[in-house]
Design an enzyme around this catalytic site. Structure first.
Site, PDB file in Angstrom:
ATOM      1  N   ASN A  30       0.862  -1.194   0.000  1.00 15.63           N
ATOM      2  CA  ASN A  30       0.000   0.000   0.000  1.00 15.63           C
ATOM      3  C   ASN A  30       0.892   1.236   0.000  1.00 15.63           C
ATOM      4  OD1 ASN A  30       0.500   0.904   2.825  1.00 15.63           O
ATOM      5  ND2 ASN A  30      -0.430  -1.084   3.292  1.00 15.63           N
ATOM      6  N   ASP A  40       1.238  -8.918   1.542  1.00 11.63           N
ATOM      7  CA  ASP A  40       2.152  -7.953   2.159  1.00 11.63           C
ATOM      8  C   ASP A  40       2.590  -8.461   3.545  1.00 11.63           C
ATOM      9  OD1 ASP A  40       3.536  -5.604   2.656  1.00 11.63           O
ATOM     10  OD2 ASP A  40       1.771  -4.296   2.651  1.00 11.63           O
ATOM     11  N   THR A 128      -6.345  -7.780  -6.296  1.00 17.08           N
ATOM     12  CA  THR A 128      -7.570  -8.598  -6.367  1.00 17.08           C
ATOM     13  C   THR A 128      -7.985  -9.192  -5.014  1.00 17.08           C
ATOM     14  OG1 THR A 128      -6.456 -10.672  -6.972  1.00 17.08           O
ATOM     15  CG2 THR A 128      -7.073  -9.179  -8.767  1.00 17.08           C
TER      16      THR A 128
HETATM   17  N1  AR6 Z   1       1.441 -15.889  -2.010  1.00 11.69           N
HETATM   18  C1  AR6 Z   1       0.771 -15.546  -3.128  1.00 11.69           C
HETATM   19  N2  AR6 Z   1      -0.385 -14.868  -3.120  1.00 11.69           N
HETATM   20  C2  AR6 Z   1      -0.897 -14.523  -1.923  1.00 11.69           C
HETATM   21  C3  AR6 Z   1      -0.270 -14.828  -0.695  1.00 11.69           C
HETATM   22  C4  AR6 Z   1       0.968 -15.545  -0.778  1.00 11.69           C
HETATM   23  N3  AR6 Z   1       1.650 -15.886   0.314  1.00 11.69           N
HETATM   24  N4  AR6 Z   1      -1.043 -14.341   0.318  1.00 11.69           N
HETATM   25  C5  AR6 Z   1      -2.124 -13.772  -0.246  1.00 11.69           C
HETATM   26  N5  AR6 Z   1      -2.041 -13.872  -1.597  1.00 11.69           N
HETATM   27  P1  AR6 Z   1      -3.934  -8.799  -1.167  1.00 11.69           P
HETATM   28  P2  AR6 Z   1      -4.310  -6.264  -2.679  1.00 11.69           P
HETATM   29  C6  AR6 Z   1      -2.971 -13.399  -2.646  1.00 11.69           C
HETATM   30  O1  AR6 Z   1      -5.146  -8.486  -0.349  1.00 11.69           O
HETATM   31  O2  AR6 Z   1      -5.673  -6.663  -3.125  1.00 11.69           O
HETATM   32  C7  AR6 Z   1      -2.520  -5.400   2.126  1.00 11.69           C
HETATM   33  O3  AR6 Z   1      -2.991  -5.176   3.436  1.00 11.69           O
HETATM   34  C8  AR6 Z   1      -4.409 -13.139  -2.278  1.00 11.69           C
HETATM   35  O4  AR6 Z   1      -5.116 -14.375  -2.179  1.00 11.69           O
HETATM   36  O5  AR6 Z   1      -2.729  -9.302  -0.473  1.00 11.69           O
HETATM   37  O6  AR6 Z   1      -3.383  -5.646  -3.688  1.00 11.69           O
HETATM   38  C9  AR6 Z   1      -1.633  -4.277   1.626  1.00 11.69           C
HETATM   39  O7  AR6 Z   1      -0.860  -3.690   2.654  1.00 11.69           O
HETATM   40  C10 AR6 Z   1      -4.874 -12.324  -3.485  1.00 11.69           C
HETATM   41  O8  AR6 Z   1      -5.154 -13.201  -4.594  1.00 11.69           O
HETATM   42  O9  AR6 Z   1      -3.463  -7.479  -2.017  1.00 11.69           O
HETATM   43  C11 AR6 Z   1      -2.636  -3.317   1.057  1.00 11.69           C
HETATM   44  O10 AR6 Z   1      -3.174  -2.491   2.067  1.00 11.69           O
HETATM   45  C12 AR6 Z   1      -3.621 -11.515  -3.846  1.00 11.69           C
HETATM   46  O11 AR6 Z   1      -2.539 -12.135  -3.125  1.00 11.69           O
HETATM   47  C13 AR6 Z   1      -3.699  -4.205   0.483  1.00 11.69           C
HETATM   48  O12 AR6 Z   1      -3.643  -5.414   1.239  1.00 11.69           O
HETATM   49  C14 AR6 Z   1      -3.668 -10.047  -3.488  1.00 11.69           C
HETATM   50  O13 AR6 Z   1      -4.393  -9.846  -2.280  1.00 11.69           O
HETATM   51  C15 AR6 Z   1      -3.447  -4.540  -0.950  1.00 11.69           C
HETATM   52  O14 AR6 Z   1      -4.522  -5.264  -1.474  1.00 11.69           O
END
Ligand code: AR6
Length: 181
Positions: A30, A40, A128
């Site tokens: 973020n 993250d 996503t």
């Molecule tokens: N390996 C691969 N993919 C993953 C993993 C992992 N270990 N863990 C989760 N995912 P998100 P965003 C997937 O929410 O939508 C954070 O708080 C998850 O299933 O991580 O860009 C940041 O600090 C999904 O398909 O990212 C921001 O505030 C994908 O990663 C915010 O979330 C992205 O989900 C960013 O939101």
């Protein structure tokens, strides 16, 4: 599933991005760069405090990182040498430039990799999860942006999408089947 693009390979796998051995992995960060949940949180937990320390230094220099941007830090304890922290758009219905901002997050990430001379990069599905970008559309945008970038950068030998869940994997497999190499 994989496809040849120029002199490199675009690959899609299901798994945990924190365990990848590519030169860099990309974080869906973020604008604060100071960590969060989702991928993250997983990257900072697995990679240790050195990553956050560098993020804090960058944040002190540049302030917030706008959506569509990316910065690079050490990989800390990860197998990957570097983490590229990209900020995707929060989905607000699709009329706020979300598609272009998402494509920019992928391009900017690959620029940070090329600047360091890296040959392999792993991406999660940016925006996503918590940011609610519809995954079917995001997958097409992500793969299109990466394909276009790889065509112009022969040094990138492997770009991998490492997707956590089956639905996200399926959306990317379908999108990869549809893009022209
Ligand atoms: N390996 C691969 N993919 C993953 C993993 C992992 N270990 N863990 C989760 N995912 P998100 P965003 C997937 O929410 O939508 C954070 O708080 C998850 O299933 O991580 O860009 C940041 O600090 C999904 O398909 O990212 C921001 O505030 C994908 O990663 C915010 O979330 C992205 O989900 C960013 O939101």
């Amino acid at each position: 599933m994989r496809k040849s693009i120029g002199s490199g390979t675009l690959s899609i796998v299901q798994g945990d991005i924190t365990r990848q051995q590519t030169d860099a992995i990309v974080n869906a960060a973020n604008s604060s760069l100071l960590g969060g949940g989702g991928v993250d949180g997983a990257i900072h937990r697995a990679g240790g405090p050195e990553i956050l320390k560098e993020c804090e230094q960058i944040a002190a220099e540049i302030g917030r990182l706008d959506a569509g941007g990316a910065v690079i830090t050490t990989g800390g304890r990860l197998a990957a040498l570097y983490v590229i922290h990209a900020v995707g758009p929060i989905w607000r219905g699709g009329n706020q430039g979300e598609r272009e901002t998402l494509a920019s997050a992928y391009r900017e990430s690959l620029m940070r990799a090329v600047e360091k001379g890296l040959g392999s990069v792993s991406f999660p599905s940016i925006s996503t999860g918590a940011y609610r970008f519809p995954v079917d559309e995001a997958a097409g945008i992500a793969l299109g942006a990466v394909r276009d970038f790889m065509k112009g950068n022969a040094g990138l030998k492997l770009v991998e999408f490492v997707l956590f869940d089956a639905a996200t994997l399926q959306a990317h497999e379908q999108a990869l089947g549809q893009i022209e190499p």
